[in-house]
Design a protein around this motif. Structure first.
Motif, PDB file in Angstrom:
ATOM      1  N   ALA A  90       0.824  -1.214   0.000  1.00  0.00           N
ATOM      2  CA  ALA A  90       0.000   0.000   0.000  1.00  0.00           C
ATOM      3  C   ALA A  90       0.857   1.264   0.000  1.00  0.00           C
ATOM      4  CB  ALA A  90      -0.930   0.002   1.211  1.00  0.00           C
ATOM      5  N   ILE A  91       2.130   1.114   0.351  1.00  0.00           N
ATOM      6  CA  ILE A  91       3.055   2.255   0.279  1.00  0.00           C
ATOM      7  C   ILE A  91       3.012   2.878  -1.111  1.00  0.00           C
ATOM      8  CG2 ILE A  91       5.491   2.921   0.350  1.00  0.00           C
ATOM      9  CD1 ILE A  91       5.911   0.636   2.349  1.00  0.00           C
ATOM     10  N   LEU A  92       2.919   2.032  -2.129  1.00  0.00           N
ATOM     11  CA  LEU A  92       2.948   2.505  -3.514  1.00  0.00           C
ATOM     12  C   LEU A  92       1.782   3.437  -3.814  1.00  0.00           C
ATOM     13  CD1 LEU A  92       3.930  -0.895  -5.170  1.00  0.00           C
ATOM     14  CD2 LEU A  92       5.427   1.089  -4.831  1.00  0.00           C
ATOM     15  N   LEU A  93       0.624   3.158  -3.252  1.00  0.00           N
ATOM     16  CA  LEU A  93      -0.540   4.013  -3.486  1.00  0.00           C
ATOM     17  C   LEU A  93      -0.363   5.383  -2.837  1.00  0.00           C
ATOM     18  CD1 LEU A  93      -3.422   1.415  -2.999  1.00  0.00           C
ATOM     19  CD2 LEU A  93      -2.300   2.133  -5.122  1.00  0.00           C
ATOM     20  N   TRP A  94       0.291   5.410  -1.678  1.00  0.00           N
ATOM     21  CA  TRP A  94       0.533   6.682  -0.990  1.00  0.00           C
ATOM     22  C   TRP A  94       1.511   7.572  -1.762  1.00  0.00           C
ATOM     23  CZ3 TRP A  94      -2.138   8.621   2.969  1.00  0.00           C
ATOM     24  CH2 TRP A  94      -2.904   7.738   3.743  1.00  0.00           C
ATOM     25  N   LEU A  95       2.274   6.974  -2.670  1.00  0.00           N
ATOM     26  CA  LEU A  95       3.291   7.734  -3.400  1.00  0.00           C
ATOM     27  C   LEU A  95       2.740   8.401  -4.650  1.00  0.00           C
ATOM     28  CD1 LEU A  95       6.313   5.256  -3.205  1.00  0.00           C
ATOM     29  CD2 LEU A  95       5.759   7.154  -1.683  1.00  0.00           C
ATOM     30  N   ILE A  96       1.533   8.047  -5.057  1.00  0.00           N
ATOM     31  CA  ILE A  96       1.001   8.550  -6.322  1.00  0.00           C
ATOM     32  C   ILE A  96       0.849  10.075  -6.305  1.00  0.00           C
ATOM     33  CG2 ILE A  96      -1.042   8.596  -7.797  1.00  0.00           C
ATOM     34  CD1 ILE A  96      -1.400   5.626  -7.241  1.00  0.00           C
ATOM     35  N   LEU A  97       0.199  10.614  -5.283  1.00  0.00           N
ATOM     36  CA  LEU A  97      -0.041  12.059  -5.240  1.00  0.00           C
ATOM     37  C   LEU A  97       1.246  12.877  -5.149  1.00  0.00           C
ATOM     38  CD1 LEU A  97      -2.289  14.113  -5.352  1.00  0.00           C
ATOM     39  CD2 LEU A  97      -2.404  14.054  -2.838  1.00  0.00           C
ATOM     40  N   PRO A  98       2.166  12.551  -4.226  1.00  0.00           N
ATOM     41  CA  PRO A  98       3.413  13.346  -4.202  1.00  0.00           C
ATOM     42  C   PRO A  98       4.249  13.185  -5.468  1.00  0.00           C
ATOM     43  CG  PRO A  98       3.526  11.505  -2.657  1.00  0.00           C
ATOM     44  CD  PRO A  98       2.117  11.611  -3.097  1.00  0.00           C
ATOM     45  N   SER A  99       4.120  12.065  -6.164  1.00  0.00           N
ATOM     46  CA  SER A  99       4.849  11.894  -7.429  1.00  0.00           C
ATOM     47  C   SER A  99       4.374  12.894  -8.467  1.00  0.00           C
ATOM     48  CB  SER A  99       4.672  10.468  -7.954  1.00  0.00           C
ATOM     49  OG  SER A  99       5.295   9.532  -7.114  1.00  0.00           O
ATOM     50  N   VAL A 100       3.041  13.111  -8.501  1.00  0.00           N
ATOM     51  CA  VAL A 100       2.471  14.036  -9.478  1.00  0.00           C
ATOM     52  C   VAL A 100       2.716  15.492  -9.076  1.00  0.00           C
ATOM     53  CG1 VAL A 100       0.324  14.817 -10.555  1.00  0.00           C
ATOM     54  CG2 VAL A 100       0.717  12.371 -10.181  1.00  0.00           C
ATOM     55  N   LEU A 101       2.576  15.784  -7.794  1.00  0.00           N
ATOM     56  CA  LEU A 101       2.639  17.179  -7.341  1.00  0.00           C
ATOM     57  C   LEU A 101       4.046  17.665  -7.012  1.00  0.00           C
ATOM     58  CD1 LEU A 101      -0.500  17.309  -5.021  1.00  0.00           C
ATOM     59  CD2 LEU A 101      -0.310  17.973  -7.428  1.00  0.00           C
ATOM     60  N   LEU A 102       4.948  16.736  -6.651  1.00  0.00           N
ATOM     61  CA  LEU A 102       6.266  17.158  -6.178  1.00  0.00           C
ATOM     62  C   LEU A 102       7.425  16.587  -7.016  1.00  0.00           C
ATOM     63  CD1 LEU A 102       5.726  16.847  -2.317  1.00  0.00           C
ATOM     64  CD2 LEU A 102       5.863  18.951  -3.658  1.00  0.00           C
ATOM     65  N   VAL A 103       7.459  15.269  -7.187  1.00  0.00           N
ATOM     66  CA  VAL A 103       8.604  14.643  -7.856  1.00  0.00           C
ATOM     67  C   VAL A 103       8.700  15.068  -9.318  1.00  0.00           C
ATOM     68  CG1 VAL A 103       9.672  12.471  -8.547  1.00  0.00           C
ATOM     69  CG2 VAL A 103       8.593  12.676  -6.298  1.00  0.00           C
ATOM     70  N   GLY A 104       7.586  14.928 -10.066  1.00  0.00           N
ATOM     71  CA  GLY A 104       7.609  15.328 -11.470  1.00  0.00           C
ATOM     72  C   GLY A 104       8.001  16.782 -11.655  1.00  0.00           C
ATOM     73  N   PRO A 105       7.309  17.727 -11.012  1.00  0.00           N
ATOM     74  CA  PRO A 105       7.686  19.133 -11.162  1.00  0.00           C
ATOM     75  C   PRO A 105       9.097  19.447 -10.674  1.00  0.00           C
ATOM     76  CG  PRO A 105       5.463  18.947 -10.294  1.00  0.00           C
ATOM     77  CD  PRO A 105       6.036  17.563 -10.287  1.00  0.00           C
ATOM     78  N   GLY A 106       9.485  18.882  -9.516  1.00  0.00           N
ATOM     79  CA  GLY A 106      10.801  19.183  -8.968  1.00  0.00           C
ATOM     80  C   GLY A 106      11.933  18.719  -9.868  1.00  0.00           C
ATOM     81  N   GLU A 107      11.886  17.449 -10.292  1.00  0.00           N
ATOM     82  CA  GLU A 107      12.972  16.919 -11.118  1.00  0.00           C
ATOM     83  C   GLU A 107      12.996  17.539 -12.503  1.00  0.00           C
ATOM     84  OE1 GLU A 107      12.905  12.633 -11.098  1.00  0.00           O
ATOM     85  OE2 GLU A 107      14.131  12.598  -9.274  1.00  0.00           O
ATOM     86  N   GLU A 108      11.826  17.832 -13.069  1.00  0.00           N
ATOM     87  CA  GLU A 108      11.815  18.435 -14.398  1.00  0.00           C
ATOM     88  C   GLU A 108      12.289  19.880 -14.374  1.00  0.00           C
ATOM     89  OE1 GLU A 108      11.423  16.606 -17.189  1.00  0.00           O
ATOM     90  OE2 GLU A 108      11.498  15.076 -15.609  1.00  0.00           O
ATOM     91  N   LEU A 109      11.966  20.606 -13.327  1.00  0.00           N
ATOM     92  CA  LEU A 109      12.513  21.954 -13.193  1.00  0.00           C
ATOM     93  C   LEU A 109      14.035  21.912 -13.126  1.00  0.00           C
ATOM     94  CD1 LEU A 109      10.066  23.627 -10.643  1.00  0.00           C
ATOM     95  CD2 LEU A 109      10.530  24.426 -12.972  1.00  0.00           C
ATOM     96  N   LEU A 110      14.570  20.931 -12.382  1.00  0.00           N
ATOM     97  CA  LEU A 110      16.010  20.847 -12.208  1.00  0.00           C
ATOM     98  C   LEU A 110      16.712  20.363 -13.478  1.00  0.00           C
ATOM     99  CD1 LEU A 110      18.507  21.000 -10.392  1.00  0.00           C
ATOM    100  CD2 LEU A 110      17.993  18.674  -9.621  1.00  0.00           C
ATOM    101  N   TYR A 111      16.256  19.233 -14.008  1.00  0.00           N
ATOM    102  CA  TYR A 111      17.008  18.610 -15.107  1.00  0.00           C
ATOM    103  C   TYR A 111      16.667  19.188 -16.473  1.00  0.00           C
ATOM    104  CZ  TYR A 111      18.780  15.307 -11.774  1.00  0.00           C
ATOM    105  OH  TYR A 111      19.429  14.760 -10.702  1.00  0.00           O
ATOM    106  N   ARG A 112      15.408  19.509 -16.710  1.00  0.00           N
ATOM    107  CA  ARG A 112      15.056  20.043 -18.009  1.00  0.00           C
ATOM    108  C   ARG A 112      15.172  21.570 -18.049  1.00  0.00           C
ATOM    109  NH1 ARG A 112      15.525  14.864 -18.684  1.00  0.00           N
ATOM    110  NH2 ARG A 112      14.049  14.539 -16.989  1.00  0.00           N
ATOM    111  N   ASN A 113      14.510  22.273 -17.102  1.00  0.00           N
ATOM    112  CA  ASN A 113      14.454  23.728 -17.191  1.00  0.00           C
ATOM    113  C   ASN A 113      15.761  24.401 -16.773  1.00  0.00           C
ATOM    114  OD1 ASN A 113      11.588  25.880 -16.631  1.00  0.00           O
ATOM    115  ND2 ASN A 113      13.544  26.361 -17.553  1.00  0.00           N
ATOM    116  N   VAL A 114      16.557  23.739 -15.928  1.00  0.00           N
ATOM    117  CA  VAL A 114      17.825  24.333 -15.501  1.00  0.00           C
ATOM    118  C   VAL A 114      18.998  23.712 -16.257  1.00  0.00           C
ATOM    119  CG1 VAL A 114      19.451  24.523 -13.583  1.00  0.00           C
ATOM    120  CG2 VAL A 114      17.065  25.122 -13.233  1.00  0.00           C
ATOM    121  N   ILE A 115      19.216  22.410 -16.083  1.00  0.00           N
ATOM    122  CA  ILE A 115      20.404  21.791 -16.679  1.00  0.00           C
ATOM    123  C   ILE A 115      20.307  21.756 -18.197  1.00  0.00           C
ATOM    124  CG2 ILE A 115      21.758  19.672 -16.840  1.00  0.00           C
ATOM    125  CD1 ILE A 115      21.071  19.095 -13.940  1.00  0.00           C
ATOM    126  N   GLN A 116      19.222  21.199 -18.732  1.00  0.00           N
ATOM    127  CA  GLN A 116      19.102  21.097 -20.190  1.00  0.00           C
ATOM    128  C   GLN A 116      19.094  22.473 -20.849  1.00  0.00           C
ATOM    129  OE1 GLN A 116      16.217  18.267 -21.853  1.00  0.00           O
ATOM    130  NE2 GLN A 116      15.553  19.834 -23.301  1.00  0.00           N
TER     131      GLN A 116
END
Length: 373
Positions: free
Chosen positions: A258-284
């Motif tokens: 059930a841990i996996l289900l708890w990760l869905i919302l933060p993945s959409v709201l935090l992980v995706g935006p955070g990593e894409e801002l860093l790797y695509r919008n800054v580094i790339q």
């Protein structure tokens, strides 16, 4: 800059590789006295020295224009890369045997690889100044990526400490959830620090409300990611390789799925935006100064895979490499989505939705035995 600059750099590095090859190397890695040569058993270590000498001879021939540029550069590049690959093989075998590879094989790997790059630059007639600019940008991008890992680690430590202080202890599920939240917060923190340190400001961020074209790229990118995941997994299986599980998935299997289900919302709201801002919008985006859009996407994707090494280091070396090779094409899709739309919201949504799909599918697979991926 002089056309001989690259060959001069290659010559110096080949000399360094030769010095490294003449130093003591671990027996468990070099397979000393296990390979018969001319009817006798001999150490393989002299092969590295011979390859380094061949590279030195080729770079000298190029420097003094004794032979054609392309032919000599090719010979120098092949010999240099061969030194690096041999030394890398020594290091891997040594680690596999439970020994310390020492510093000299590592020096030979680095010297041989960069000398091979110098030969490529010289052979293809690239401008040395332009190459140095690209190297500098790549190094800067690597540093920013490493700082991202540091930021994630610091946020994770802080959140776990707060949770432990409040609840008295933390479960594996809680730690995984906090780690996921820390990924988004740590990445965003480094992005803000980068913008402040480079005086770029928030205007550097390409954040816009998606239009119809962006939505098409978003949906298409998500579908392509799924296809890449499925085809890549099948290809790895057909070739007889295996891939390592992400540490989160391993924890979910060993504790509560059930841990996996708890990760869905933060993945959409935090992980995706955070990593894409860093790797695509800054580094790339910062690589656009010297790289083409395609080149920037490829370099960023390689860096993205490398910084995920710790998360997949749950199995053997080959399994981890297999997983990282699968991450590269996934990162390329995200990179091209950003390059085409110039809107970081799109790769952020694709990334978050893809992670959410994986977690949901893995939950079903673990609890019901029905495999989706």
């Amino acid at each position: 800059m002089s056309e001989r600059y690259a060959s001069g750099v290659g010559l110096v590095l080949s000399g360094l590789a030769l010095v490294a090859a003449l130093q003591p190397w671990p027996d468990s890695g070099t397979l000393t006295a296990e390979i018969p040569i001319a009817g006798e058993s001999a150490s393989l270590t002299p092969i590295a020295a011979a390859l380094a000498l061949a590279a030195i001879a080729a770079f000298l021939a190029r420097r003094y224009e004794l032979l054609g540029r392309i032919e000599v550069s090719l010979a120098a590049g092949v010999a240099s890369v061969a030194v690096a690959l041999y030394a890398l093989g020594v290091a891997v075998r040594t680690v596999g045997a439970g020994d310390d590879p020492g510093v000299w094989p590592t020096v030979a790997v680095a010297a041989g690889a960069v000398a091979g790059l110098a030969a490529l630059v010289d052979g293809l007639g690239f401008d040395a100044d332009d190459v140095l600019d690209r190297v500098q940008l790549t190094v800067t991008g690597t540093i920013v990526g490493v700082l991202g890992l540091l930021g994630i680690t610091l946020w994770n430590t802080l959140l776990v400490s707060i949770a432990a202080g409040v609840a008295g202890s933390t479960t594996p599920g809680t730690r995984i959830l906090l780690s996921t939240v820390a990924t988004g917060l740590g990445s965003a923190t480094v992005v803000l620090g980068y913008l402040d340190g480079t005086d770029r400001g928030l205007g550097f961020l390409d954040v816009d409300w998606p239009d119809t074209r962006d939505v098409v790229y978003g949906v298409g990118g998500f579908v392509v990611l799924l296809l890449v995941l499925l085809v890549g997994a099948e290809l790895i299986d057909v070739l007889g390789f295996s891939s390592a599980e992400h540490g989160i998935v391993q924890t979910a299997r060993e504790n509560d799925p059930a841990i996996l289900l708890w990760l869905i919302l933060p993945s959409v709201l935090l992980v995706g935006p955070g990593e894409e801002l860093l790797y695509r919008n800054v580094i790339q985006k910062s690589l656009y100064d010297s790289f083409s859009r395609t080149g920037a996407v490829l370099v960023t994707s390689a860096l993205f895979a490398l910084v995920h090494f710790p998360a997949y280091a749950t199995g053997g070396l080959l399994e981890t490499i297999g997983s990282l090779l699968l991450i590269v094409p996934l990162s390329i899709v995200l990179g091209f989505a950003f390059a085409r739309t110039e809107n970081v919201v799109i790769p952020a949504l694709i990334h978050g939705a893809f992670n959410a799909f994986q977690y949901a599918a893995l939950y079903v697979a673990i609890t019901s035995g029905v495999e989706f991926i």
